[in-house]
Motif scaffolding. Sequence first.
Motif, PDB file in Angstrom:
ATOM      1  N   PHE A  78       6.151 -28.048   8.476  1.00  0.00           N
ATOM      2  CA  PHE A  78       5.389 -29.210   8.898  1.00  0.00           C
ATOM      3  C   PHE A  78       3.914 -28.876   8.739  1.00  0.00           C
ATOM      4  CE2 PHE A  78       9.391 -30.195  10.860  1.00  0.00           C
ATOM      5  CZ  PHE A  78       9.429 -31.579  10.928  1.00  0.00           C
ATOM      6  N   GLN A 117      13.444 -37.301   9.832  1.00  0.00           N
ATOM      7  CA  GLN A 117      12.097 -37.701   9.425  1.00  0.00           C
ATOM      8  C   GLN A 117      12.145 -38.771   8.335  1.00  0.00           C
ATOM      9  OE1 GLN A 117       9.540 -36.303  11.225  1.00  0.00           O
ATOM     10  NE2 GLN A 117      11.182 -35.192  12.247  1.00  0.00           N
ATOM     11  N   PHE A 159      11.245 -36.080   2.470  1.00  0.00           N
ATOM     12  CA  PHE A 159      10.632 -35.303   3.541  1.00  0.00           C
ATOM     13  C   PHE A 159       9.339 -34.646   3.059  1.00  0.00           C
ATOM     14  CE2 PHE A 159       9.811 -31.237   5.561  1.00  0.00           C
ATOM     15  CZ  PHE A 159       9.658 -31.627   6.881  1.00  0.00           C
TER      16      PHE A 159
END
Length: 181
Positions: free
Chosen positions: A45, A94, A163
């Motif tokens: 992330f 996500q 993603f």
Amino acid sequence: MDSEIQKWINKIEHIKLPRWEELPDIELYSEQVIHYVNQHLGYIFIDHEDIKDSFVTPSMINNYVKHKIMTPPIKKKYKRSHIAFIITITILKQVGSLNDVQKGIIHLTSVYGKVDAYNTFIDFLEQSLVSAVSELKGKPNITYYSKPVSIDLLPLKTATIAFSSIMLSSYLFSKLDIKNT
């Protein structure tokens, strides 16, 4: 390039997420699982003000069990398969609903088994992240995008691409300097 994105690029260029056989083979309590998963997912992330430090919480795990996306822990202890599910769900949610994630996991594990499905997911995720970094550096590498896969794996491949794209576009949008007119 600012330091936030450069740190992310450096992490992704050296990425090595745990494969099935590298996941803890001892049972862990909830707090240990959360620490383990957050530690490993923290590398993928992009750090910026919109991303929180914790990607997995106890309530999220309880929700996954409640919705029968994964089996409940036994005596409050989580096994290797639970950790694999939590990592997979955390990424896939996500880009899709929990219902879609559940359908995808059920399908892939029935076709490939838990171990191969999870390892394939991690391979796809790493390849999509590396491809995103190549794009960011102005040296696109379309090898991953153009590599054909079976129809059973196509949802997984497109989800990992989505993603990586979401991580990168969210960061890039946060850096746009829009002046009010």
